[in-house]
Scaffold this active site. Structure first.
Site, PDB file in Angstrom:
ATOM      1  N   ILE A 172       0.831  -1.198   0.000  1.00 53.84           N
ATOM      2  CA  ILE A 172       0.000   0.000   0.000  1.00 53.84           C
ATOM      3  C   ILE A 172       0.871   1.256   0.000  1.00 53.84           C
ATOM      4  O   ILE A 172       0.578   2.240  -0.687  1.00 53.84           O
ATOM      5  CB  ILE A 172      -0.943  -0.007   1.214  1.00 53.84           C
ATOM      6  CG1 ILE A 172      -1.938  -1.169   1.107  1.00 53.84           C
ATOM      7  CG2 ILE A 172      -1.690   1.312   1.346  1.00 53.84           C
ATOM      8  CD1 ILE A 172      -2.754  -1.414   2.365  1.00 53.84           C
ATOM      9  N   LYS A 231      15.873  -1.308  -1.173  1.00 51.75           N
ATOM     10  CA  LYS A 231      14.472  -1.493  -1.564  1.00 51.75           C
ATOM     11  C   LYS A 231      13.833  -0.162  -1.938  1.00 51.75           C
ATOM     12  O   LYS A 231      13.037  -0.079  -2.878  1.00 51.75           O
ATOM     13  CB  LYS A 231      13.693  -2.146  -0.422  1.00 51.75           C
ATOM     14  CG  LYS A 231      14.050  -3.603  -0.181  1.00 51.75           C
ATOM     15  CD  LYS A 231      13.228  -4.178   0.969  1.00 51.75           C
ATOM     16  CE  LYS A 231      13.590  -5.633   1.214  1.00 51.75           C
ATOM     17  NZ  LYS A 231      12.826  -6.209   2.353  1.00 51.75           N
ATOM     18  N   ASP A 278      14.385   3.640  11.094  1.00 50.66           N
ATOM     19  CA  ASP A 278      14.297   2.298  11.666  1.00 50.66           C
ATOM     20  C   ASP A 278      13.346   2.343  12.860  1.00 50.66           C
ATOM     21  O   ASP A 278      13.753   2.682  13.974  1.00 50.66           O
ATOM     22  CB  ASP A 278      15.676   1.799  12.093  1.00 50.66           C
ATOM     23  CG  ASP A 278      15.656   0.344  12.560  1.00 50.66           C
ATOM     24  OD1 ASP A 278      14.560  -0.246  12.625  1.00 50.66           O
ATOM     25  OD2 ASP A 278      16.745  -0.188  12.855  1.00 50.66           O
ATOM     26  N   ASN A 300       2.564   4.331   7.625  1.00 56.09           N
ATOM     27  CA  ASN A 300       2.096   3.139   6.924  1.00 56.09           C
ATOM     28  C   ASN A 300       2.829   1.858   7.311  1.00 56.09           C
ATOM     29  O   ASN A 300       2.251   0.773   7.290  1.00 56.09           O
ATOM     30  CB  ASN A 300       2.237   3.400   5.417  1.00 56.09           C
ATOM     31  CG  ASN A 300       2.134   2.145   4.580  1.00 56.09           C
ATOM     32  OD1 ASN A 300       1.057   1.639   4.314  1.00 56.09           O
ATOM     33  ND2 ASN A 300       3.279   1.628   4.152  1.00 56.09           N
ATOM     34  N   TYR A 314      -0.751  -8.318  17.981  1.00 59.57           N
ATOM     35  CA  TYR A 314      -1.037  -7.553  16.768  1.00 59.57           C
ATOM     36  C   TYR A 314      -2.306  -6.729  16.949  1.00 59.57           C
ATOM     37  O   TYR A 314      -2.338  -5.538  16.607  1.00 59.57           O
ATOM     38  CB  TYR A 314      -1.191  -8.499  15.571  1.00 59.57           C
ATOM     39  CG  TYR A 314      -1.510  -7.788  14.276  1.00 59.57           C
ATOM     40  CD1 TYR A 314      -0.586  -6.924  13.686  1.00 59.57           C
ATOM     41  CD2 TYR A 314      -2.728  -7.978  13.627  1.00 59.57           C
ATOM     42  CE1 TYR A 314      -0.864  -6.263  12.505  1.00 59.57           C
ATOM     43  CE2 TYR A 314      -3.018  -7.323  12.435  1.00 59.57           C
ATOM     44  CZ  TYR A 314      -2.087  -6.470  11.880  1.00 59.57           C
ATOM     45  OH  TYR A 314      -2.375  -5.819  10.700  1.00 59.57           O
ATOM     46  N   LYS A 326      -2.770  -2.596  16.683  1.00 59.23           N
ATOM     47  CA  LYS A 326      -3.708  -1.932  15.774  1.00 59.23           C
ATOM     48  C   LYS A 326      -4.745  -1.115  16.548  1.00 59.23           C
ATOM     49  O   LYS A 326      -5.183  -0.053  16.077  1.00 59.23           O
ATOM     50  CB  LYS A 326      -4.389  -2.959  14.875  1.00 59.23           C
ATOM     51  CG  LYS A 326      -3.459  -3.661  13.894  1.00 59.23           C
ATOM     52  CD  LYS A 326      -2.971  -2.730  12.781  1.00 59.23           C
ATOM     53  CE  LYS A 326      -1.603  -2.165  12.979  1.00 59.23           C
ATOM     54  NZ  LYS A 326      -1.127  -1.361  11.817  1.00 59.23           N
TER      55      LYS A 326
END
Length: 321
Positions: A33, A57, A81, A108, A195, A199
């Site tokens: 995304i 990358k 980082d 993101n 997780y 979130k």
């Protein structure tokens, strides 16, 4: 609750106007995304910083973006980082040496369900560190640049924003009340639960930044569920990506939610600050009541859990500010 099959997008790349003169930071902007967000902003003449750990990358992504658009804005790599709190201040200093303002930060980057026991450089549960603590510190240190962006924008426009990626997984899996505060100190041996905590933490950070810093400065802070997207986020749980494949969407579709959160005029400081955006670009009106209540302070009849989470983030990052 978010529908498994959301309605057709109403906000598409066609709604993205020129971004010339605006400055954007997209963490993890070299894949999934984040790559799509970076590409769209560049195509519309924005000045884009792809922030992450891997320069190789990032350079590969930048090359692909530039080759696809020969008359775009500018785009470059920013070393960041999130797994190591001690390095984040240096990243902000590097950015501050190049820019006098920031218009939008998409926090993101993230990690999902690494092996149980995975920790950051500071020994913190990895998902909490990368998904919440690192972005929290990064955003706080960037705040003067965001304030400068707001001062340079049209008064009351709400065009300067900080975006926090949450997940439908939060809505489905977070315990009643959002986060059990004791689990922040002693994370359970359950990578899915950790997780969900991270979130939910992103939702809480969106609402707390809006209340504490955003509204008085004309800056929008919002959380968003981008929608189920096939991306590198599933690198630690490939089986989940396979099982959920029939419900997965391409990153290009999920990025529309993030772009709506960042660029739609429907989101305003006065009425939408701290909002939760759902696929494919709508302000949610059906977030779980217990999660809504957690974002309200005790003095106003809520549980104050989001405020407690802010205090936790402050404590864990204060030595690195």
């Amino acid at each position: 609750m978010v529908a498994i099959l959301p309605p057709t997008p109403t906000f598409t790349e066609g709604e993205v106007g020129t971004q010339e003169g605006r400055v954007f930071v997209v963490t993890g902007g070299y894949s999934g995304i984040g790559f799509v967000i970076s590409k769209v902003l560049y195509q519309h003449k924005g000045r884009v910083y792809i922030a992450g750990r891997s320069e190789a990358k990032a350079n590969e992504a930048i090359k692909a973006i530039q080759e696809a658009t020969h008359d775009g804005g500018t785009i470059e790599f920013l070393h960041l980082d999130l797994e190591d709190l001690s390095t984040i201040k240096a990243a902000v200093q590097d950015l501050s040496a190049k820019e006098t303002k920031i218009d939008i930060v998409w926090n993101n980057a993230g990690v999902s369900q690494p092996p149980v026991g995975s920790v950051s450089k500071q020994g913190l549960e990895l998902q909490m560190a990368v998904n919440c603590l690192g972005p929290f510190l990064f955003t706080k240190l960037l705040w003067p640049l965001l304030e400068a962006g707001a001062a340079a924008s049209a008064p009351g426009s709400g065009s300067v924003r900080v975006l926090w990626p949450s997940s439908q997984f939060m809505e489905l899996s977070a315990p009643t009340g959002g986060i059990v505060i004791s689990e922040l100190i002693n994370p359970p041996k359950d990578k899915a639960r950790n997780y969900a905590n991270s979130k939910t933490g992103n939702l809480f950070l969106a609402t707390e930044f809006a209340k504490r810093l955003g509204s008085r400065n004309g800056i929008v802070s919002a959380a968003y569920n981008p929608g189920a997207a096939s991306s590198n986020l599933f690198r630690h749980t490939p089986w989940l990506g396979i099982l959920a494949r029939p419900l997965m969407h391409k990153p290009q579709r999920a990025a529309l939610t993030a772009l709506y959160a960042g660029l739609s005029d429907e989101i305003k400081v006065e009425t939408s600050n701290g909002c939760y955006v759902i696929p494919w670009g709508r302000i949610s009106t059906s977030l779980r009541k217990d999660l809504q209540n957690a974002t309200i302070g005790r003095e106003d009849g809520g549980t104050g859990t989001a405020s407690e989470f802010w205090d936790f983030c402050e404590e864990k990052t204060s030595d690195y500010a």
